[in-house]
Design a protein around this motif. Structure first.
Motif, PDB file in Angstrom:
ATOM      1  N   LEU A  13     -16.832  -7.253  25.654  1.00 46.84           N
ATOM      2  CA  LEU A  13     -16.611  -8.557  25.022  1.00 46.84           C
ATOM      3  C   LEU A  13     -15.958  -9.515  26.006  1.00 46.84           C
ATOM      4  N   TYR A  14     -16.347 -10.774  25.949  1.00 44.74           N
ATOM      5  CA  TYR A  14     -15.620 -11.851  26.605  1.00 44.74           C
ATOM      6  C   TYR A  14     -14.941 -12.666  25.501  1.00 44.74           C
ATOM      7  N   ALA A  15     -13.619 -12.670  25.478  1.00 42.49           N
ATOM      8  CA  ALA A  15     -12.869 -13.429  24.472  1.00 42.49           C
ATOM      9  C   ALA A  15     -12.237 -14.643  25.150  1.00 42.49           C
ATOM     10  N   GLU A  16     -12.537 -15.812  24.660  1.00 49.40           N
ATOM     11  CA  GLU A  16     -12.016 -17.029  25.271  1.00 49.40           C
ATOM     12  C   GLU A  16     -10.507 -17.148  25.068  1.00 49.40           C
ATOM     13  N   VAL A  17      -9.867 -17.713  26.079  1.00 50.87           N
ATOM     14  CA  VAL A  17      -8.419 -17.933  26.065  1.00 50.87           C
ATOM     15  C   VAL A  17      -8.173 -19.428  26.234  1.00 50.87           C
ATOM     16  N   PRO A  18      -7.188 -19.993  25.551  1.00 54.08           N
ATOM     17  CA  PRO A  18      -6.886 -21.415  25.747  1.00 54.08           C
ATOM     18  C   PRO A  18      -6.580 -21.715  27.216  1.00 54.08           C
ATOM     19  N   THR A  19      -6.882 -22.913  27.656  1.00 55.87           N
ATOM     20  CA  THR A  19      -6.606 -23.307  29.033  1.00 55.87           C
ATOM     21  C   THR A  19      -5.100 -23.513  29.226  1.00 55.87           C
ATOM     22  N   PRO A  20      -4.632 -23.531  30.477  1.00 56.08           N
ATOM     23  CA  PRO A  20      -3.213 -23.843  30.703  1.00 56.08           C
ATOM     24  C   PRO A  20      -2.789 -25.159  30.061  1.00 56.08           C
ATOM     25  N   ASP A  21      -3.630 -26.176  30.155  1.00 57.77           N
ATOM     26  CA  ASP A  21      -3.282 -27.462  29.527  1.00 57.77           C
ATOM     27  C   ASP A  21      -3.111 -27.328  28.017  1.00 57.77           C
ATOM     28  N   GLU A  22      -3.974 -26.551  27.369  1.00 51.77           N
ATOM     29  CA  GLU A  22      -3.878 -26.377  25.921  1.00 51.77           C
ATOM     30  C   GLU A  22      -2.601 -25.653  25.535  1.00 51.77           C
ATOM     31  N   ILE A  23      -2.222 -24.631  26.297  1.00 52.13           N
ATOM     32  CA  ILE A  23      -0.974 -23.920  26.023  1.00 52.13           C
ATOM     33  C   ILE A  23       0.215 -24.831  26.257  1.00 52.13           C
ATOM     34  N   ARG A  24       0.147 -25.666  27.293  1.00 50.38           N
ATOM     35  CA  ARG A  24       1.244 -26.595  27.572  1.00 50.38           C
ATOM     36  C   ARG A  24       1.394 -27.633  26.468  1.00 50.38           C
ATOM     37  N   LEU A  25       0.296 -28.073  25.911  1.00 46.98           N
ATOM     38  CA  LEU A  25       0.376 -29.027  24.809  1.00 46.98           C
ATOM     39  C   LEU A  25       1.042 -28.409  23.585  1.00 46.98           C
ATOM     40  N   ARG A  26       0.800 -27.127  23.360  1.00 47.43           N
ATOM     41  CA  ARG A  26       1.426 -26.451  22.227  1.00 47.43           C
ATOM     42  C   ARG A  26       2.908 -26.190  22.483  1.00 47.43           C
ATOM     43  N   CYS A  27       3.271 -26.048  23.757  1.00 44.55           N
ATOM     44  CA  CYS A  27       4.664 -25.757  24.115  1.00 44.55           C
ATOM     45  C   CYS A  27       5.024 -26.588  25.345  1.00 44.55           C
ATOM     46  N   PRO A  28       5.244 -27.899  25.149  1.00 45.12           N
ATOM     47  CA  PRO A  28       5.449 -28.792  26.288  1.00 45.12           C
ATOM     48  C   PRO A  28       6.817 -28.608  26.946  1.00 45.12           C
ATOM     49  N   MET A  29       6.849 -28.877  28.219  1.00 43.12           N
ATOM     50  CA  MET A  29       8.099 -28.809  28.978  1.00 43.12           C
ATOM     51  C   MET A  29       9.085 -29.845  28.456  1.00 43.12           C
ATOM     52  N   THR A  30      10.342 -29.418  28.287  1.00 40.35           N
ATOM     53  CA  THR A  30      11.388 -30.340  27.867  1.00 40.35           C
ATOM     54  C   THR A  30      12.202 -30.788  29.086  1.00 40.35           C
ATOM     55  N   ALA A  31      12.905 -31.892  28.937  1.00 39.37           N
ATOM     56  CA  ALA A  31      13.705 -32.408  30.043  1.00 39.37           C
ATOM     57  C   ALA A  31      14.790 -31.419  30.435  1.00 39.37           C
ATOM     58  N   ARG A  32      15.423 -30.785  29.441  1.00 42.22           N
ATOM     59  CA  ARG A  32      16.481 -29.820  29.722  1.00 42.22           C
ATOM     60  C   ARG A  32      15.937 -28.617  30.477  1.00 42.22           C
ATOM     61  N   ALA A  33      14.774 -28.121  30.064  1.00 44.10           N
ATOM     62  CA  ALA A  33      14.173 -26.970  30.737  1.00 44.10           C
ATOM     63  C   ALA A  33      13.793 -27.317  32.170  1.00 44.10           C
ATOM     64  N   ALA A  34      13.209 -28.491  32.365  1.00 45.54           N
ATOM     65  CA  ALA A  34      12.813 -28.910  33.711  1.00 45.54           C
ATOM     66  C   ALA A  34      14.031 -28.998  34.635  1.00 45.54           C
ATOM     67  N   GLU A  35      15.123 -29.503  34.095  1.00 48.74           N
ATOM     68  CA  GLU A  35      16.353 -29.609  34.891  1.00 48.74           C
ATOM     69  C   GLU A  35      16.853 -28.231  35.309  1.00 48.74           C
ATOM     70  N   THR A  36      16.813 -27.262  34.394  1.00 50.13           N
ATOM     71  CA  THR A  36      17.274 -25.910  34.698  1.00 50.13           C
ATOM     72  C   THR A  36      16.423 -25.265  35.783  1.00 50.13           C
ATOM     73  N   VAL A  37      15.102 -25.377  35.637  1.00 48.58           N
ATOM     74  CA  VAL A  37      14.192 -24.759  36.602  1.00 48.58           C
ATOM     75  C   VAL A  37      14.365 -25.379  37.987  1.00 48.58           C
ATOM     76  N   SER A  38      14.402 -26.695  38.037  1.00 48.45           N
ATOM     77  CA  SER A  38      14.537 -27.390  39.320  1.00 48.45           C
ATOM     78  C   SER A  38      15.859 -27.037  40.002  1.00 48.45           C
ATOM     79  N   ALA A  39      16.941 -27.045  39.216  1.00 48.07           N
ATOM     80  CA  ALA A  39      18.245 -26.702  39.785  1.00 48.07           C
ATOM     81  C   ALA A  39      18.265 -25.263  40.279  1.00 48.07           C
ATOM     82  N   GLY A  40      17.638 -24.362  39.523  1.00 43.94           N
ATOM     83  CA  GLY A  40      17.593 -22.965  39.929  1.00 43.94           C
ATOM     84  C   GLY A  40      16.883 -22.772  41.250  1.00 43.94           C
ATOM     85  N   ARG A  41      15.738 -23.410  41.398  1.00 44.14           N
ATOM     86  CA  ARG A  41      15.002 -23.286  42.659  1.00 44.14           C
ATOM     87  C   ARG A  41      15.804 -23.858  43.824  1.00 44.14           C
TER      88      ARG A  41
END
Length: 362
Positions: A13-41
C-alpha cells in the motif's frame, strides 16, 4: 506483468501523508517557541565556538511515548535548568525515532498508538505539537535524525541533532546533516571506533546536493552549504566504554589529525554505562572530574533520564503502562537526575569560566 507490478512486488500500500506545509498549518510556530529554538541554537554554537564557557547537558527520556509524562518531565527540567544555568546549559532529549537492531517499537512518529497500526501521519503531527509545547515552556530540544524526511516536518523546532552510531556511516545522513540548521553530534560506531564519526563530520561540513522534499511535499534537489557545527559524541562500543582519559586523548588526537575542533560530547548511557542506568552518574562524575583536572575538549554530556527509573515492556493493554517510565532504554529517575546535575554544577561553577579564558578559539 506491468511496470507497476514489477516495481512494487513487496509493497502492499501507498498511504498519503500530509505535506510539511499542511502539518505546519495545523500546528503553526509560535513566537515564544521560535525564540526558544533560536536562543538554543545560538548558545550551543557559542559553546562549540568556546565563546560560552558553559557545558551543554542533553538530558531526558530515551524516547517519548507519553506526551503527558513528557511535558511533566519538561516542566521539572525547566526549573532545574534555571537553577544551574550559570554553569550548565540543559537541552531536553526529545527522541521520536528509534533505530532497531532487528524489530521492536520504532518510536512515536512511526507508531504513535503503540499498537502496530503505524499512523505515521498522526505521529508527525503529534510530535510537532509536543516539540512546540516543550519550546513554549522555554526548553531547547535535542533529537536524533533518523528518517531523512522528518526534519522537513520538525526541524524548525529542534536546537541540537544527533546522528546515531548506526547511521553515522550513511551517506544519506551525512548529506542531510550538511543542511540541518542545528549543531550536529555524530556518535562513534557500535564497535567503539571514531573513524566513521570523524569522516561524517568532514563530509557534513561540505556542500552537498541530494534528493529530498520541500515544504509542499514535492521531490526536489536539495543543495546545502555545509554544517560547520559538527562534533563527535562518544557513546562507548565494542563492549567497552570510551569516556576515560586515554580514550578522550586519543579522540582529541584523531580530531587534530583531521583538522577538526576538539569538541567532544560524552554520552553517559549506552556502552559507556554498559546500558546500566545506575552507572550513568558515575560516568558523568568522572567526566566532570576530568574537566576539573584540566580537560579542555569535553564540551557536553548526555544522560538518559525519566520520571521513574528503569524501563518497561509495552503491554497489550496500554492502560497498564507505568507513568513516566521508559519503554526503550532504561533511564535514571528524576531524583537521581537532579542530584547528578546539581553535583556537576557545584564542581564546575568556578572551573568552567577559567577554562574558557585559557581555551584557544577553534
Amino acid at each position: 506483468m506491468s511496470g507497476s507490478q514489477l516495481a512494487n512486488t513487496n509493497v502492499s500500500l501507498y498511504a498519503e501523508v500530509p505535506t510539511p506545509d499542511e502539518i505546519r498549518l495545523r500546528c503553526p510556530m509560535t513566537a515564544r517557541a521560535a525564540e526558544t529554538v533560536s536562543a538554543g541554537r545560538t548558545v550551543l554554537e557559542g559553546i562549540l565556538d568556546r565563546a560560552d564557557h558553559r557545558l551543554m547537558v542533553v538530558v531526558g527520556p530515551c524516547s517519548i511515548h507519553d506526551p503527558v509524562a513528557g511535558l511533566d518531565y519538561a516542566r521539572r527540567l525547566r526549573h532545574l535548568a534555571d537553577e544551574v544555568s550559570d554553569t550548565l546549559y540543559l537541552v531536553m532529549r526529545v527522541y521520536f525515532e528509534k533505530p532497531r537492531t532487528s524489530v521492536g517499537w520504532k518510536g512515536y512518529i512511526n507508531d504513535p498508538r503503540m499498537d502496530d497500526s503505524f499512523h505515521i501521519e498522526e505521529g508527525l503531527e503529534k510530535s510537532r505539537s509536543f516539540l512546540m509545547q516543550v519550546a513554549e515552556i522555554g526548553l531547547p530540544a535535542a533529537t536524533e535524525a533518523l528518517d531523512p524526511i522528518s526534519p522537513q516536518y520538525l526541524g524548525e523546532l529542534v536546537s541540537w541533532t544527533a546522528i546515531g552510531a548506526r547511521t553515522a556511516e550513511s551517506q544519506t545522513h551525512r548529506e542531510m546533516s550538511s543542511g540541518l540548521s542545528t549543531p550536529v553530534g555524530f556518535k562513534n560506531g557500535t564497535d567503539g571506533s571514531v573513524d566513521a564519526a570523524i569522516n561524517a563530520m568532514l563530509s557534513a561540513s561540505q556542500p552537498h546536493s541530494f534528493l529530498g522534499i520541500n515544504e509542499q511535499g514535492r521531490i526536489v534537489v536539495v543543495r546545502t552549504r555545509g554544517n560547520r557545527y559538527g562534533h563527535i559524541v562518544l557513546r562507548g562500543g565494542g563492549a567497552r566504554p570510551n569516556y576515560d582519559t586515554v580514550s578522550i586523548l586519543m579522540t582529541e588526537q584523531a580530531l587534530a589529525k583531521a583538522k577538526l575542533a576538539a569538541n567532544i560530547v560524552v554520552d553517559c548511557s549506552h556502552g559507556n554505562s554498559y546500558k546500566r542506568p545506575e552507572l550513568q552518574p558515575l560516568v558523568m562524575s568522572d567526566c566532570v572530574n576530568q574537566i576539573r583536572l584540566g580537560n579542555r575538549s569535553i564540551v557536553g554530556l548526555m544522560l538518559e533520564s525519566h520520571i521513574e527509573g528503569g524501563n518497561q515492556p509495552i503491554p497489550k493493554d496500554l492502560s497498564q503502562l507505568r507513568y513516566g517510565c521508559s519503554v526503550t532504554d532504561a533511564c535514571i529517575d528524576w531524583a537521581t537526575t537532579e542530584r547528578t546535575i546539581r553535583a556537576a554544577r557545584d564542581v564546575l561553577k568556578d572551573v568552567l569560566p577559567v577554562r574558557q579564558k585559557t581555551e584557544p578559539r577553534a
